[in-house]
Each structure stands twice: as C-alpha cells, then as structure tokens.
Motif scaffolding. Structure first.
Motif, PDB file in Angstrom:
ATOM      1  N   PRO A 430       0.813  -1.191   0.159  1.00 55.03           N
ATOM      2  CA  PRO A 430      -0.100   0.161   0.079  1.00 55.03           C
ATOM      3  C   PRO A 430       1.139   1.768  -0.071  1.00 55.03           C
ATOM      4  O   PRO A 430       2.017   0.966   0.317  1.00 55.03           O
ATOM      5  N   TRP A 431       0.682   1.767  -0.591  1.00 51.78           N
ATOM      6  CA  TRP A 431       0.820   3.221  -0.181  1.00 51.78           C
ATOM      7  C   TRP A 431       0.405   4.500   0.141  1.00 51.78           C
ATOM      8  O   TRP A 431      -1.306   4.130   0.167  1.00 51.78           O
ATOM      9  N   LEU A 432       0.439   5.879   1.145  1.00 53.05           N
ATOM     10  CA  LEU A 432      -0.621   6.250   1.997  1.00 53.05           C
ATOM     11  C   LEU A 432      -0.242   7.413   1.698  1.00 53.05           C
ATOM     12  O   LEU A 432       0.351   8.396   1.239  1.00 53.05           O
ATOM     13  N   VAL A 437      -5.176   3.753   3.090  1.00 45.98           N
ATOM     14  CA  VAL A 437      -4.171   3.706   2.277  1.00 45.98           C
ATOM     15  C   VAL A 437      -5.186   4.486   0.915  1.00 45.98           C
ATOM     16  O   VAL A 437      -6.237   4.639   0.920  1.00 45.98           O
ATOM     17  N   ALA A 438      -4.480   5.129  -0.034  1.00 46.16           N
ATOM     18  CA  ALA A 438      -4.613   5.607  -1.482  1.00 46.16           C
ATOM     19  C   ALA A 438      -4.261   4.516  -2.590  1.00 46.16           C
ATOM     20  O   ALA A 438      -5.184   4.934  -3.537  1.00 46.16           O
ATOM     21  N   GLY A 439      -3.557   3.250  -2.139  1.00 42.68           N
ATOM     22  CA  GLY A 439      -3.482   2.417  -3.672  1.00 42.68           C
ATOM     23  C   GLY A 439      -1.952   1.759  -2.897  1.00 42.68           C
ATOM     24  O   GLY A 439      -2.085   1.189  -2.024  1.00 42.68           O
ATOM     25  N   TYR A 440      -2.217   0.661  -4.403  1.00 47.83           N
ATOM     26  CA  TYR A 440      -1.291  -0.015  -4.266  1.00 47.83           C
ATOM     27  C   TYR A 440      -0.276   0.220  -5.176  1.00 47.83           C
ATOM     28  O   TYR A 440      -0.354   0.612  -5.740  1.00 47.83           O
ATOM     29  N   THR A 441       1.290  -0.269  -4.508  1.00 52.83           N
ATOM     30  CA  THR A 441       2.240   0.120  -5.839  1.00 52.83           C
ATOM     31  C   THR A 441       2.899  -1.213  -6.377  1.00 52.83           C
ATOM     32  O   THR A 441       3.428  -1.722  -5.279  1.00 52.83           O
ATOM     33  N   TYR A 453       4.680   0.844 -10.872  1.00 48.56           N
ATOM     34  CA  TYR A 453       2.913   0.894 -10.799  1.00 48.56           C
ATOM     35  C   TYR A 453       2.416   1.225  -9.947  1.00 48.56           C
ATOM     36  O   TYR A 453       3.082   0.933  -9.105  1.00 48.56           O
ATOM     37  N   ALA A 454       1.281   2.124  -9.727  1.00 51.06           N
ATOM     38  CA  ALA A 454       0.260   2.149  -8.908  1.00 51.06           C
ATOM     39  C   ALA A 454      -1.062   1.965  -9.018  1.00 51.06           C
ATOM     40  O   ALA A 454      -1.556   2.600 -10.369  1.00 51.06           O
ATOM     41  N   THR A 455      -2.114   1.412  -8.284  1.00 54.05           N
ATOM     42  CA  THR A 455      -3.315   1.973  -8.143  1.00 54.05           C
ATOM     43  C   THR A 455      -3.868   3.050  -7.144  1.00 54.05           C
ATOM     44  O   THR A 455      -3.106   3.187  -6.255  1.00 54.05           O
ATOM     45  N   VAL A 456      -5.097   3.344  -7.661  1.00 53.66           N
ATOM     46  CA  VAL A 456      -5.740   4.691  -6.945  1.00 53.66           C
ATOM     47  C   VAL A 456      -6.740   3.887  -6.838  1.00 53.66           C
ATOM     48  O   VAL A 456      -8.138   4.160  -7.367  1.00 53.66           O
ATOM     49  N   LYS A 457      -7.004   3.801  -5.401  1.00 53.39           N
ATOM     50  CA  LYS A 457      -8.366   3.069  -4.481  1.00 53.39           C
ATOM     51  C   LYS A 457      -9.198   4.256  -4.792  1.00 53.39           C
ATOM     52  O   LYS A 457      -8.999   5.613  -4.388  1.00 53.39           O
ATOM     53  N   TYR A 482      10.868  10.735  -5.307  1.00 56.62           N
ATOM     54  CA  TYR A 482      10.986   9.979  -4.006  1.00 56.62           C
ATOM     55  C   TYR A 482       9.417   8.352  -4.028  1.00 56.62           C
ATOM     56  O   TYR A 482       9.113   8.273  -5.117  1.00 56.62           O
ATOM     57  N   PRO A 483       9.943   7.253  -3.312  1.00 63.08           N
ATOM     58  CA  PRO A 483       9.159   6.093  -3.409  1.00 63.08           C
ATOM     59  C   PRO A 483       7.384   7.300  -3.080  1.00 63.08           C
ATOM     60  O   PRO A 483       7.329   7.873  -2.037  1.00 63.08           O
ATOM     61  N   LEU A 484       6.630   6.572  -3.606  1.00 59.57           N
ATOM     62  CA  LEU A 484       4.829   6.610  -3.200  1.00 59.57           C
ATOM     63  C   LEU A 484       4.825   5.947  -1.407  1.00 59.57           C
ATOM     64  O   LEU A 484       3.945   6.940  -1.202  1.00 59.57           O
TER      65      LEU A 484
END
Length: 484
Positions: A430-432, A437-441, A453-457, A482-484
């Motif tokens: 997850p990225w926050l 949680v704003a999505g997964y990466t 690659y990132a999803t946006v929740k 920067y890392p997500l």
C-alpha cells in the motif's frame, strides 16, 4: 612553405567550423521561420474573478506539410519553482478528447464550480491539487480535429496513430525552439486513456533523435500514463477477471464463462454457443454500471449501444449537451457526463474564445470529445512492444490505474507490465495519503530503466478526476524521485 602548413590547416579547420556553424544557424532559422505558431499570455478568463494567479499561455503551432496542421495548446508555467521544475507535455485520450479535459477536470489549476452553476456561463474555482504546483504543463489539443486544433486542408484530417505521434513530436520540437528557456528543464511526456498508444511512440522518437544528435536535444527523463489503453484485446478480456474480483459477476458465472470461452471473451467463435451465452450474461450484469467508474450509474439518457466486452470508445466520447440543454428540467438521476456540459457552454462562448485568442472561423463548434473523427485510423494494435523497447533507454516511467475503472481494468494493465520481464524490486504494497491507503504500488527495473506502477483506490477512468488529492500526492512524489 612546409613551416606554414600547420597554420594553413588551422585556418582550414577554422573555416570549416564557421561553415558548420553557419549551416547550423541556417537550419535553426529555417525551422523557426517555418513555424506557423502564435501565442499569447492570458491574464484573465471569463468565469474567474480577477487576474489569474498563474501564468497561462495559449497558442497554435503549425506542423505537417506547409504547416497545414494547426495544433492548439494551453501552457501553464509551474506555480512552484519554474526555474527548476520539470516540463510535462500532456495528452488526453479519445482519440479526439480536448486537453481542456485534463486542465479543468483532472490535473490543471482550474475546476468548474458545479454547486453554484445557474445555467449561465460557468464559473471556476482554484484546484488545490493541480500538478502545476510542481511542473510546467503543456496541455495539447491533439490529434488535429480535437478541441481548437484544426487543419487548413481536408487532407490534413487524415491521421493515424503513427501520424498523430509524429505531429505531436514535431509540435514539441517547435515549441521548445520557440521557448528556449525550457530546453534545459527535465522533460516528461504523459497522458491518459487512448494516449497510452501515442505517448510511448513519441518517447521512442525522442530517444532515437537524441541518440543521433538531432537538435534541439531534449532532456527527456521519462513518461507517465494513467489508465492507459495499451492492448485493447488484452484490456477488454481482463474485464471478466476484474468483474469477478470486484464481485460484479457471481463466482459461478465467472467459472462458467472462463470454461466455455477459454479466456477469450471479445473475439468469440460464433459457433461457440455456450461462450456466447455466458458472455451475454456477463454483459447483462455490467450494463447498468458506468464503465468509467463501477460505483456510478450508466445513464440510459445518453448511453451508447453496448458492444459487449469489446473496447467501446463511445463511452469516452459522449456528448450529452444537446440532449440536456433541450430538457425542461435537469434529470433526476445524476450522472458524471452531465458535468461535462459546463465545458461545452464555456468553450463555445464568444467572450471565452476571444480571451483564449481562438482564430475565428477555424472550428464550427467546440466539443469535449470529437465523435466525428471518421478520418482517424487506429494503426497501432498494441503498444506493449514500444514499452518493451523503452526498457533499453534508461528512462523512468509511472503507470497508474484507477481501481474502479472497468474500461481499462488494472488487472489487464498489470498483465502487460509483467510481460516485459522486468525485475521486481518492490512487491505489491500500500501507499498512503494522510495515513489512509490511497492505493497499491510495485516497482520494476530492467537495465537502467525503472517503472513504478500504482493503483488509485476508488479512482475511475481516469484516476485524477475522481481522486485528485491522492493523484496529486502520487505524481508529486514520483516527479521528486521519492517512493510512493
């Protein structure tokens, strides 16, 4: 005489250098003189009170033979640190959807004020999540026939994916020659939806020309794509797996259609009766959903005819304006396409077109997405090979998906990314944003190339329209390395 030969050699070399320099100057001047662009700084806009708090430039750049294609653009200089912030060329999808979509509905500094809309000229609010906080952005109306871009000949509207990419690249080269202070900035090319076909081609062309020393040298660092159409067949087939994962179809129907169709749900064998029956059942389960966001209704008022699970470009090109404006009262059921009516009202206002310095008589009516681009030919079957080639460049890329997008499901995008056989550096995590949680990466690399690659929740097609705060944080971190 022998003692004078070195001096003579120096004179000859000096003369050759002057000749080379002269030819270079002639070449550059020829390109400059060949441009048919004009641009103006816009300080005020109808619908916004007072002076704009950012630098907006609008204009045209001529491309193609005899500059018969006139591409219109909006340029907004970074509101952060324009001397250091990167330059981003942004393309909207369709093909044929105006870049105003990106500017006012997604990542630009203005948003329509829906709550106070009274049926007259729409007004604006400032978007606190504009990507112009950390980048200078060129929003380009492309291909020709999109937004305010036009051709001076009827043949000019005959465009393919490859031609569109070449014209966009030519635009960028000429724009940079006319704006030399941006040549030293980090450059990125980005877009969403159908531009998933176009952006990788442009990036490849820039890389090729940089490699052989073509001027101007472009300081390209990478590219980014949101909800990208990459391989329509793969994208459409992924909808069944996506529908099962999001509980849009039952587990029993998923197993049945998977078994009867053997993973092919678009180009179905007409003699495979079981598969046809199961695909029809899947389509029935999905037909009431707005495919750009599965939690929103699909309005029957202006819904295009279903094409089953195949890629249906019409969903991206809906024009509800004439229908809605002809109604005696607004529909009881809210639908997202209704919000697009404000852009039609604003862009077709004469005062607005004067403020934007639109050339009179060049377009009949502005439309957000041009449904009449019959002269456009899609000649790229899949963009996957372009991405594969770009893994040899050393660039960086950001690919993101709204995870509520049924048109281009994230599982299909992940599928072609995995097919590139890159090294997985950081697994699904997850990225926050603000502790939520704003999505997964995931992060990948190959040689010196890197991809995030990132999803946006909760994001739809496309993600920034639905989740502006989260996408702002994602892009700002990525541009800053920067890392997500």
């Amino acid at each position: 005489m022998v003692g004078h030969q070195p001096q003579l050699g120096r004179k000859l070399r000096t003369s050759n250098n002057f000749i080379t320099l002269a030819w270079l100057l002639v070449s550059v001047l020829s390109e400059l003189l060949g441009m048919a662009e004009s641009h103006t700084i816009v300080e005020t806009l109808p619908g916004f009170p007072g002076k704009l708090p950012f630098k907006l430039e609008t204009g045209y750049v001529g491309v193609g033979e005899a500059d018969d294609i006139q591409l219109f653009y909006y340029f907004i200089e970074s509101e952060g640190n324009p001397k250091k912030d990167p330059l981003l060329l942004w393309l909207t999808g369709g093909p044929g959807c105006s870049s105003l979509t990106g500017l006012v509905y997604e990542i630009g500094p203005l948003s329509f004020n829906y709550e106070d809309f009274d049926g007259n000229l729409p007004t604006f609010l400032l978007n606190p999540y504009s990507w112009t906080k950390f980048a200078s952005i060129i929003f380009l109306d492309a291909p020709v026939g999109t937004g305010f871009s036009y051709a001076t000949t009827s043949q000019g509207y005959n465009v393919t994916d490859q031609i569109a990419a070449a014209q966009n690249y030519e635009f960028l080269r000429k724009w940079l020659l006319d704006h030399p202070k941006f040549m030293s900035k980090e450059l990125y090319v980005g877009g969403d939806s159908y531009s998933g076909f176009i952006v990788p081609i442009i990036v490849q062309e820039i890389y090729n020309d940089n490699s052989v020393g073509r001027t101007p040298f472009m300081k390209l660092n990478g590219y980014l794509l949101g909800n990208p159409v990459t391989d329509p067949g793969r994208d459409a087939n992924a909808r069944v797996e996506y529908a099962r994962g999001m509980a849009l179809i039952s587990p029993e129907l998923y197993e049945a259609v998977k078994r009867s169709c053997h993973g092919e749900y678009v180009n179905v064998d007409p003699e495979n009766v079981e598969c046809l029956k199961d695909v029809a059942a899947v389509t029935m389960c999905l037909e009431k959903l707005y495919p750009a966001h599965i939690l929103e209704p699909n309005c029957t008022l202006n819904s295009p005819k279903s094409k089953g699970l195949g890629w249906n470009q019409a969903f991206l090109e809906q024009n509800p304006t004439d229908i809605l404006l002809s109604l005696s009262q607004p529909p009881a059921l809210w639908c997202r396409p209704y919000t697009y009516v404000l852009s039609y009202l604003w862009c077709n206002d004469e005062c607005v077109q004067n403020a934007l310095h639109i050339r009179k008589g060049t377009i009949k009516t502005w439309v957000r997405c041009n449904k009449t681009m019959s002269a456009y030919t899609s000649d790229v079957i899949s963009a996957v090979d372009y991405h594969r080639n770009l893994t040899k460049t050393g660039y960086r890329s950001l690919i993101y998906s709204g995870d509520h997008d049924l048109l281009v499901p994230y599982v299909g995008t992940l599928g072609w990314i995995r097919s590139l056989n890159m090294t997985l550096n950081d697994a699904w995590a997850p990225w926050l944003v603000d502790g939520q949680v704003a999505g997964y990466t995931m992060d990948f690399s190959k040689n010196h190339y890197s991809m995030t690659y990132a999803t946006v929740k909760g994001g739809g097609h496309t993600a920034p329209e639905y989740k502006p705060k989260e996408c702002f944080a994602m892009a700002k971190r990525w541009f800053a390395h920067y890392p997500l």
